[in-house]
Motif scaffolding. Structure first.
Motif, PDB file in Angstrom:
ATOM      1  N   LEU A 129      38.626  91.271   4.116  1.00  0.00           N
ATOM      2  CA  LEU A 129      38.993  91.646   2.751  1.00  0.00           C
ATOM      3  C   LEU A 129      40.177  92.615   2.741  1.00  0.00           C
ATOM      4  O   LEU A 129      40.921  92.674   1.760  1.00  0.00           O
ATOM      5  N   CYS A 132      43.468  90.775   2.165  1.00  0.00           N
ATOM      6  CA  CYS A 132      43.648  89.904   0.998  1.00  0.00           C
ATOM      7  C   CYS A 132      44.947  90.223   0.276  1.00  0.00           C
ATOM      8  O   CYS A 132      45.252  91.390  -0.020  1.00  0.00           O
ATOM      9  N   ASN A 133      45.695  89.170  -0.037  1.00  0.00           N
ATOM     10  CA  ASN A 133      46.924  89.317  -0.821  1.00  0.00           C
ATOM     11  C   ASN A 133      46.849  88.573  -2.143  1.00  0.00           C
ATOM     12  O   ASN A 133      47.656  88.825  -3.036  1.00  0.00           O
ATOM     13  N   THR A 134      45.907  87.641  -2.257  1.00  0.00           N
ATOM     14  CA  THR A 134      45.799  86.832  -3.469  1.00  0.00           C
ATOM     15  C   THR A 134      44.350  86.818  -3.946  1.00  0.00           C
ATOM     16  O   THR A 134      43.410  87.086  -3.171  1.00  0.00           O
ATOM     17  N   THR A 135      44.181  86.482  -5.211  1.00  0.00           N
ATOM     18  CA  THR A 135      42.816  86.402  -5.753  1.00  0.00           C
ATOM     19  C   THR A 135      42.042  85.243  -5.121  1.00  0.00           C
ATOM     20  O   THR A 135      40.825  85.338  -4.963  1.00  0.00           O
ATOM     21  N   GLN A 137      42.131  84.228  -1.995  1.00  0.00           N
ATOM     22  CA  GLN A 137      41.570  84.739  -0.750  1.00  0.00           C
ATOM     23  C   GLN A 137      40.358  85.631  -1.029  1.00  0.00           C
ATOM     24  O   GLN A 137      39.337  85.561  -0.335  1.00  0.00           O
ATOM     25  N   LEU A 138      40.472  86.461  -2.061  1.00  0.00           N
ATOM     26  CA  LEU A 138      39.384  87.360  -2.437  1.00  0.00           C
ATOM     27  C   LEU A 138      38.135  86.570  -2.829  1.00  0.00           C
ATOM     28  O   LEU A 138      37.025  86.872  -2.366  1.00  0.00           O
ATOM     29  N   LEU A 141      36.497  84.724   0.322  1.00  0.00           N
ATOM     30  CA  LEU A 141      35.801  85.646   1.212  1.00  0.00           C
ATOM     31  C   LEU A 141      34.520  86.176   0.585  1.00  0.00           C
ATOM     32  O   LEU A 141      33.476  86.264   1.241  1.00  0.00           O
ATOM     33  N   GLN A 207      41.822  99.480   1.639  1.00  0.00           N
ATOM     34  CA  GLN A 207      41.740  98.579   2.781  1.00  0.00           C
ATOM     35  C   GLN A 207      40.954  99.221   3.928  1.00  0.00           C
ATOM     36  O   GLN A 207      40.170  98.556   4.609  1.00  0.00           O
TER      37      GLN A 207
END
Length: 472
Positions: A129, A132-135, A137-138, A141, A207
């Protein structure tokens, strides 16, 4: 070599109905035989410690998103709409999908393999997590973290219910559940500390929260492979002697708690035509979805709007979790001792407090002092989870597979509702006044109280029927 005692010898060490003196108000093992005390000491030390640590890291890795969200993640990833709600729903969907299959699997494989494997999986996914750079990916995960975490809570409740007797069960279930509140508190403190690492090694403070969570979680997850004792009829725990295992099995026989057996059509018919699975599931749905004041970031967002610093935003709400931990233990001890194993009284009390809290927050424009009190009193609603599962263990004692399936269904269906209900009533742009959220919680609390009373009546009827003499 020590020869295991036969059943008659073991029966002398275990009372059919444990006696209660003033000592049991402190801790139930003080009224038991020396042999049983030694056995329970080992079991509590290992099983209860592992269960509590596991639930601590589960909750740590579950609620960290809320702490990260109010500590810079929202701004860094541009989460200004319903993205937080969608991420929470993605976790919930994964959790729902995994629970019932996982609990059915636990009646066929060793819990000491399955549960730790799932813990390792979610621990590793948590650290990802941080990247994560994009929603998208969020969301992905969080879905798989929820899927992995689905095995733990209902699975451990099933295992705890396989080792402890009625006068012991609520305290252990609630101590286990209290570890989740401690995990929620610790996540707030950890975020406040991790925020000071902002910029170290090019990572933001939020992070670092995910990184540190994994560092804490992974060793505890691995330890489960070695320490989780399975259930009495198949245990191979190195810290239990043959005498201990015979004693454990006899205790469950005296409690009327059935061993593992095959799934059959007749068994499924019995389960799904009875009231146990439906009303116990409804009870847990009302419990699990009735604590929105503390599970949603309402308090944190209100503090942020009031201009409090990040450290305060993350630490003040931990008082609610602390109150929840204390009340969990209060409910457990009163249920096992003062109420003599009855579970409905604390459940009804928590529902009444929830009605008062949510009615006040529905008005919203109330004195700030009372608003602070309401956010803290919300902790009263979270302490009855262990009681609901203790009640389920007792009601379903006659059938091991029913007990496992009911426990998994209770947790799973509660999260089915949680997957869509927050999207309707806890919408992040409406925070922290949530004009639909607090009124909904009042209705949920009424449902909790009503269902508990119906279960009480039906369970008492069942117990009375069992005591009726059998016709010749």
């Amino acid at each position: 070599m020590t020869v295991p005692p036969d059943d008659n010898q073991v029966a002398n060490l275990v009372q059919v109905k444990p006696t209660s003196t003033w000592k049991s108000y402190v801790w139930d093992t003080l009224d038991k035989s020396p042999e049983e005390r030694r056995f329970l000491f080992k079991l509590d030390t290992i099983l209860l410690t592992f269960a509590s640590l596991g639930y601590f890291i589960k909750y740590l890795d579950q609620v960290n998103l809320n702490n990260a969200f109010v500590s810079g993640m929202k701004e860094d990833l541009g989460l200004y709409g319903l993205e937080l709600n969608y991420a929470q729903t993605a976790w919930t969907v994964g959790y729902v999908i995994g629970e019932i299959p996982s609990n059915i699997l636990l009646t066929r494989v060793r819990p000491s393999i399955w549960i730790p494997a799932c813990e390792v999986t979610w621990s590793v996914l948590t650290i990802l997590l941080a990247k994560c750079n994009t929603t998208t990916q969020l969301y992905v995960l969080r879905f798989f973290i929820g899927l992995a975490e689905s095995a733990f809570y209902p699975g451990m409740q099933y295992i705890i219910g396989s080792w402890y007797r009625k006068d012991e069960l609520a305290k252990r279930s609630c101590i286990f559940h209290a570890a989740g509140g401690i995990g929620s508190m610790f996540s707030g403190y950890l975020m406040a500390a991790a925020y000071n690492l902002n910029g170290v090694s090019s990572f933001k403070g939020w992070q670092w929260l995910f990184i540190i969570d994994t560092v804490i979680s992974l060793p505890i997850a691995v330890a489960g492979f070695f320490f989780l004792p399975d259930v009495p009829e198949i245990t191979r725990a190195f810290y239990l002697t043959k005498d201990d295992i015979v004693l454990a099995q006899k205790r469950m026989q005296l409690e009327g708690r059935a061993n593992r057996a095959p799934y059959t059509k007749a068994k499924f018919k019995k389960i799904f035509t009875g009231w146990h699975i439906y009303l116990l599931t409804a009870l847990y749905i009302f419990f699990n979805n009735g604590g929105g004041v503390s599970t949603q970031p309402a308090f944190q967002i209100w503090l942020k709007q009031k201009g409090y610093p990040v450290s305060a935003i993350n630490t003040y709400p931990t008082i609610t979790s602390a109150i929840g931990v204390v009340m969990t233990l209060v409910y457990a001890w009163t249920s096992d001792t003062i109420f003599k194993g009855e579970r409905w009284q604390p459940i009804v009390f928590s529902g009444l407090v929830n009605i008062i809290v949510n009615a006040s927050l529905t008005a919203w424009f109330i004195p700030d002092g009372w608003k602070w009190a309401c956010f803290f009193l919300a902790g009263f609603s979270g302490g009855i989870s262990g009681l609901t599962f203790a009640w389920a263990h007792e009601i379903c004692s006659d059938d091991n597979e029913e007990r496992s399936l009911v426990i998994g269904t209770m947790n799973s269906m509660a999260y089915v509702v949680q997957a869509w209900l927050p999207l309707l009533v806890w919408q992040q742009p409406e925070a922290p006044s949530y004009p639909k959220g607090y009124p909904t919680m009042i209705a949920v609390a009424v449902g909790l109280i009503s269902t508990a009373m119906v279960i009480r009546v039906l369970h008492n009827r069942e117990k009375a029927r069992k005591l009726e003499p059998v016709s010749p």
